[in-house]
Design a protein around this motif. Structure first.
Motif, short mmCIF file in Angstrom:
data_model
loop_
_atom_site.label_atom_id
_atom_site.label_comp_id
_atom_site.label_asym_id
_atom_site.label_seq_id
_atom_site.Cartn_x
_atom_site.Cartn_y
_atom_site.Cartn_z
N ASN A 4 0.70 3.90 12.13
CA ASN A 4 1.32 4.33 10.86
C ASN A 4 1.09 5.82 10.60
O ASN A 4 0.52 6.53 11.43
N GLY A 5 1.53 6.27 9.46
CA GLY A 5 1.46 7.69 9.11
C GLY A 5 0.06 8.22 8.90
O GLY A 5 -0.14 9.43 8.78
N ALA A 6 -0.91 7.34 8.83
CA ALA A 6 -2.30 7.79 8.75
C ALA A 6 -2.97 7.64 10.12
O ALA A 6 -4.19 7.68 10.23
N GLU A 7 -2.13 7.46 11.15
CA GLU A 7 -2.58 7.29 12.52
C GLU A 7 -3.50 6.09 12.71
O GLU A 7 -4.48 6.13 13.45
N ARG A 8 -3.17 5.02 12.00
CA ARG A 8 -3.92 3.78 12.14
C ARG A 8 -3.06 2.71 12.78
O ARG A 8 -1.84 2.68 12.55
N ARG A 9 -3.67 1.82 13.52
CA ARG A 9 -2.94 0.70 14.13
C ARG A 9 -2.78 -0.42 13.13
O ARG A 9 -3.77 -0.92 12.60
N ILE A 10 -1.52 -0.79 12.91
CA ILE A 10 -1.19 -1.78 11.89
C ILE A 10 -0.37 -2.89 12.56
O ILE A 10 0.53 -2.59 13.33
N PRO A 11 -0.67 -4.15 12.29
CA PRO A 11 0.18 -5.20 12.85
C PRO A 11 1.59 -5.14 12.25
O PRO A 11 1.75 -4.76 11.09
N VAL A 12 2.59 -5.49 13.04
CA VAL A 12 3.97 -5.45 12.56
C VAL A 12 4.20 -6.53 11.52
O VAL A 12 4.90 -6.34 10.53
N GLU A 13 3.59 -7.70 11.75
CA GLU A 13 3.67 -8.75 10.73
C GLU A 13 2.41 -9.59 10.76
O GLU A 13 1.66 -9.59 11.74
N ILE A 14 2.18 -10.27 9.65
CA ILE A 14 1.00 -11.11 9.57
C ILE A 14 1.38 -12.35 8.75
O ILE A 14 2.07 -12.21 7.74
N ASP A 15 1.01 -13.52 9.20
CA ASP A 15 1.39 -14.79 8.56
C ASP A 15 2.90 -14.86 8.34
O ASP A 15 3.36 -15.33 7.30
N GLY A 16 3.65 -14.33 9.25
CA GLY A 16 5.10 -14.38 9.12
C GLY A 16 5.68 -13.39 8.12
O GLY A 16 6.88 -13.37 7.88
N VAL A 17 4.83 -12.57 7.53
CA VAL A 17 5.32 -11.58 6.58
C VAL A 17 5.34 -10.21 7.25
O VAL A 17 4.35 -9.78 7.83
N LYS A 18 6.48 -9.54 7.19
CA LYS A 18 6.59 -8.22 7.79
C LYS A 18 5.76 -7.22 6.97
O LYS A 18 5.77 -7.25 5.74
N LEU A 19 5.06 -6.34 7.67
CA LEU A 19 4.27 -5.33 6.96
C LEU A 19 4.97 -3.98 7.09
O LEU A 19 5.48 -3.64 8.16
N LEU A 20 4.97 -3.22 6.01
CA LEU A 20 5.54 -1.88 6.06
C LEU A 20 4.43 -0.91 6.42
O LEU A 20 3.42 -0.85 5.71
N PRO A 21 4.58 -0.15 7.49
CA PRO A 21 3.53 0.83 7.79
C PRO A 21 3.57 2.00 6.79
O PRO A 21 4.66 2.42 6.37
N TYR A 22 2.42 2.50 6.46
CA TYR A 22 2.34 3.69 5.59
C TYR A 22 3.02 4.87 6.28
O TYR A 22 2.84 5.09 7.48
N ARG A 23 3.81 5.63 5.54
CA ARG A 23 4.51 6.76 6.14
C ARG A 23 4.19 8.09 5.47
O ARG A 23 4.43 9.15 6.04
N GLY A 24 3.70 8.05 4.27
CA GLY A 24 3.39 9.29 3.55
C GLY A 24 3.25 8.92 2.09
O GLY A 24 3.75 7.87 1.67
N PRO A 25 2.59 9.76 1.29
CA PRO A 25 2.31 9.37 -0.08
C PRO A 25 3.56 9.19 -0.95
O PRO A 25 3.55 8.40 -1.88
N PHE A 26 4.61 9.90 -0.64
CA PHE A 26 5.81 9.78 -1.48
C PHE A 26 7.04 9.59 -0.61
O PHE A 26 8.05 10.27 -0.76
N VAL A 27 6.95 8.68 0.36
CA VAL A 27 8.06 8.48 1.30
C VAL A 27 8.77 7.14 1.07
O VAL A 27 9.99 7.08 0.95
N THR A 28 7.99 6.07 0.98
CA THR A 28 8.59 4.74 0.94
C THR A 28 9.01 4.36 -0.49
O THR A 28 8.16 4.28 -1.37
N PRO A 29 10.31 4.15 -0.71
CA PRO A 29 10.77 3.80 -2.06
C PRO A 29 10.54 2.31 -2.34
O PRO A 29 10.20 1.56 -1.42
N PRO A 30 10.77 1.87 -3.57
CA PRO A 30 10.65 0.44 -3.87
C PRO A 30 11.56 -0.37 -2.95
O PRO A 30 12.66 0.07 -2.62
#
Lengths: 296, 518
Positions: free
Chosen positions: B6-32
């Protein structure tokens, strides 16, 4: 001679205090193996301070690194020396100094140790703490006893006890002793450093006392808590008028030199050696307090 | 498992328990991610003569139709003096409930015993949210929960509630004073706790709302934080909390000389960079260094004749003193940290209660943190990229809350992290933090006792500090010094299982917390 406005005592048996000692900007750090360390802790403190000085991992900033050893008349004093003398040690404070023999004896021991350890002989400075009536009366002899000796200082608590008095807010108990130590220091051409102010919560009282001793002529004052350093520095920081005056003195002196005149004057006043000396001391303190640019 | 960086250079699973996870991209990047807010269910046809008062929690539980597997929520305004959560959990345990999820705004040691028991006997299956400290932090870190906990900031919790990602079936709200219609306030009553800020979103978005009070008064209340429009029932009990235990943790000015130096240097830094000026705004949390910061700041403001427009709390007596002295014109409070703060809210018209959404929700149309000029925050660790960890120490165990840390850092013009370079034998400035909570791009300076590091992204600050005699140093240099004093940082004995996900305030995943192997 080095600027020694503030001198922080750090108990030699407290690792975290020792490690952090350099962060407060004290002019001098004195790692204490004497009064703040109980007999049962003497060995541990000695080894800890010894390691700290030899290891070189901890940065003490621009502070002068010194140790207060135990008196050589005790079973600890000589052992302290053996452990702490090294490259990084810049000075030794000798407590309960009563005569020039005390200083000479320490000087000789130190010289021998420096030779044995392959260190430059004479680099480590000596500082005598005078804290008995006898010491006060011998102050001039003590101050003149060694080339290494750079300052004498007064141990207020012990001296008060030795005098049979009590410390009072107006400082009257120690007034004469402070004067005598200052006279002795100036006569011997060394610095005079004042004792600690023991109420760490009373920064106003500390400030008043520090201003008083500065006006008497003292070069600095000891601290027993890091929060006292800033207060002491404030007390030893010259006022704007003093700085301005000192600048004009130095300017007048330089103009006179340029013009090849042997005599400098400021207005109608002749500038002689003591005035220059005083002006230099003011500017040095002003610079240390960050009031002058680096070039000045 | 599939992973992304992700944007903080951390390894994040793509999904967990069948729920897709959004990787962090920046403090003011991802909208609702949704177009509309989530809505609470419509239930009532309010009639004249409606009765909301109930005699027991049990009766309320039956009336709201709580069933196994549902999610219930609590506020933490009583901090370590809370009795509400224990009362409710013990009732549910007695009634034989199973597999519940709790979604408290934070957790405290006073709840450990009952909660641990309920986790072990299956009454509670899952925890949503932060505040995982002490034994609960340990329990979660040891991988005892089936699903990972989502650790959220205060603002992030409200966002998740509004987005429907955190659905609350029943909110139990401890109310120091309630009228018979369910208007609620925390500023009156024998158990006054100050604001009810944490419950405001719960009240609006939970399907059912149960207020629990020990001070029932006749309608109307002259002021209330939560309106009867949202409250189903009011349960009257003997005592809901001990206000004395609101004072929890380090709420005294530090006496440590190194920490005092850090606080003093932070004030100087804020002043020399131009953020302490007439009309400025600030927030400083609790904790010894922050409180010392507030005191030194007050001293400076007095000396220079500077007045702040407002300050936000986590409110302590130190901020209240500044309000009384008129060094600060207004105080906004989302949480009271001591009794003086509560008293002040009651009497001072310039002391305002604000909801957590108002304070920190990034998907609001306006939020307080974005108006901050200056914020001083703590950390368990900071790294060379200025990323901040607030939840784990070098042991790897979850031990501290997020609070509003990442919200405030994102919003404030100058964000200063104050942290001792070494704690005991461990470095606090490290190459890489154990857990990223607040991203480095929202942090401007790190103040330690051995020097101040300015984020290189803030060239403007470095310029303003030219010629300053503050001990400005490179962060890598500070890190090296910390390592040479302590021998460096040791990797905790992490296992494979993900014990918690650290959700950034915008709903993306900024990091994962792995189980610690014992």
């Amino acid at each position: 001679m080095r600027l020694r406005r503030s001198r922080l005592y750090v108990p030699g048996n407290n690792p975290s205090m020792l490690v952090n000692a350099g962060v407060y900007g004290a002019d001098v750090l004195t790692f204490d193996l004497e009064d703040s360390v109980s007999p049962g802790e003497k060995l541990a403190a000695r080894l800890l301070v010894g390691e700290l000085l030899k290891e070189k991992t901890v940065d003490f900033g621009r502070s002068e690194v010194t140790v207060r050893i135990n008196p050589l008349s005790t079973p600890y004093g000589k052992k302290d020396l053996l452990e702490i003398v090294c490259e990084r040690l810049e000075g030794i404070y000798l407590p309960k100094t009563e005569s020039e023999e005390d200083v000479i004896k320490l000087d000789e021991l130190l010289t021998r140790l420096e030779e044995e350890k392959g260190l430059e002989v004479g680099r480590i400075k000596l500082f005598a703490i005078i804290e008995t009536a006898k010491g006060v009366l011998n102050a001039y002899q003590i101050a003149s006893a060694s080339k290494r000796l750079e300052a004498i200082t007064i141990g207020g608590e012990d001296l008060t006890a030795d005098l049979g008095g009590e410390r009072t807010p107006d400082g009257m108990t120690l007034f004469t002793a402070r004067q005598m130590i200052l006279l002795a220091a100036r006569a011997a051409g060394v610095q005079a450093l004042d004792t600690v102010y023991s109420d760490i919560k009373d920064s106003d009282g500390l400030y008043q006392e520090a201003v008083t001793v500065r006006k008497m002529g003292y070069d600095g004052k000891a601290a027993i808590h890091p929060s006292q350093i800033e207060v002491i520095h404030r007390a030893f920081t010259p006022t704007e008028e003093e700085i301005e005056y000192a600048r004009r003195v130095i300017e007048a002196l330089e103009t006179a030199k340029k013009e090849g005149s042997g005599v400098a004057a400021l207005g109608s006043k002749m500038i002689d050696r003591p005035i220059v000396k005083r002006a230099e001391r003011i500017l040095e303190r002003a610079k240390a307090a960050g009031l002058l640019s680096r070039e000045e | 498992m599939e992973w992304v960086i992700n944007g903080a250079e951390r390894r994040i699973p793509v999904e967990i328990d069948g729920v897709k996870l959004l990787p962090y991209r920046g403090p003011f990047v991802t909208p609702p991610q949704r177009e509309r807010k989530y809505g609470a269910r419509l239930y009532h046809l309010s009639r004249p003569g409606q009765q909301k008062i109930l005699r027991s929690i049990e009766e309320a539980v039956k009336r709201v139709g709580l069933t196994d597997g549902m999610t219930i929520s609590f506020h933490h305004h009583f901090r370590n003096g809370d009795r509400v959560m224990n009362m409710v959990l013990e009732t549910l345990e007695r009634m034989g409930f199973k597999n519940l999820t709790i979604a408290p705004s934070s957790l405290f040691p006073c709840q450990e015993e009952v909660l641990l028991r309920c986790l072990k006997n299956g009454v509670v299956k899952h925890i949503e949210g932060g505040g995982l400290r002490g034994k609960i932090g340990r329990y979660v870190s040891e991988g005892n929960l089936e699903r990972p906990v989502r650790i959220r900031s205060h603002g992030g919790r409200v966002r998740a509630i509004e987005a429907g990602e955190l659905h609350i079936d029943v909110a139990f709200i401890g109310a120091p004073t309630a009228d018979e219609m369910g208007n609620l306030t925390g500023v009156y009553g024998p158990s006054a706790c100050g604001p009810l800020s944490y419950s405001m979103a719960d009240a609006l978005y939970a399907d059912r709302v149960v207020a629990i009070t020990d001070n029932l008064v006749p309608f109307p209340l002259d002021r209330f934080s939560i309106s009867m429009e949202y409250v189903d029932y009011v349960v009257v009990v003997d005592k809901i909390g001990n206000p004395e235990d609101i004072v929890f943790g380090s709420l005294k000015v530090t006496s440590s000389p190194t920490r005092l130096k850090i606080a003093k240097d932070a004030v100087r830094l804020a002043y020399e960079t131009g953020y302490v000026k007439e009309g400025f705004t600030f927030q400083a949390g609790a904790g010894g260094i922050s409180l010392a910061f507030v005191n030194f700041l007050a001293e400076l403001m007095r000396e220079k004749g500077i007045r702040a427009r407002w300050a936000n709390g986590g409110t302590t007596s130190y901020l209240v003193d500044m309000l009384r002295e008129d060094l600060v014109e207004y105080l906004t409070t989302a949480q009271a940290f001591d009794l003086t703060a509560i008293d002040s809210m009651r009497v001072d018209k310039n002391h305002l209660e604000v909801s957590i959404g108002f304070y920190a929700n990034p998907h609001n149309k306006g939020t307080l943190v974005n108006l901050l000029d200056l914020a001083v925050l703590g950390a368990t660790e900071v790294d060379e990229n200025f990323n901040v960890n607030t939840v784990t120490y070098s042991s790897g165990y979850l031990a501290e809350p997020v609070g509003g840390h990442s919200d405030v850092a994102a919003g404030s013009k100058l964000t200063i992290i104050t942290v001792p370079l070494i704690r005991g034998r461990f470095p606090s400035v490290v190459e890489e933090v154990t857990t990223v909570v607040t991203p480095g791009e929202t942090v401007d300076a790190v103040v330690t006792e051995r020097g101040i590091a300015i984020n290189p992204r803030r060239e403007d600050l470095l310029e303003r500090l030219e010629g300053s005699d503050l001990p400005i140093r490179d962060i890598e240099e500070l890190r090296r010094e910390a390592y040479s004093l302590t021998g460096g940082k040791k990797e905790p004995p992490f296992g494979e299982k993900i014990a918690a996900l650290v959700e950034y305030r915008d709903g993306t995943i900024i990091d994962v917390v792995r189980e610690v192997k014992t």
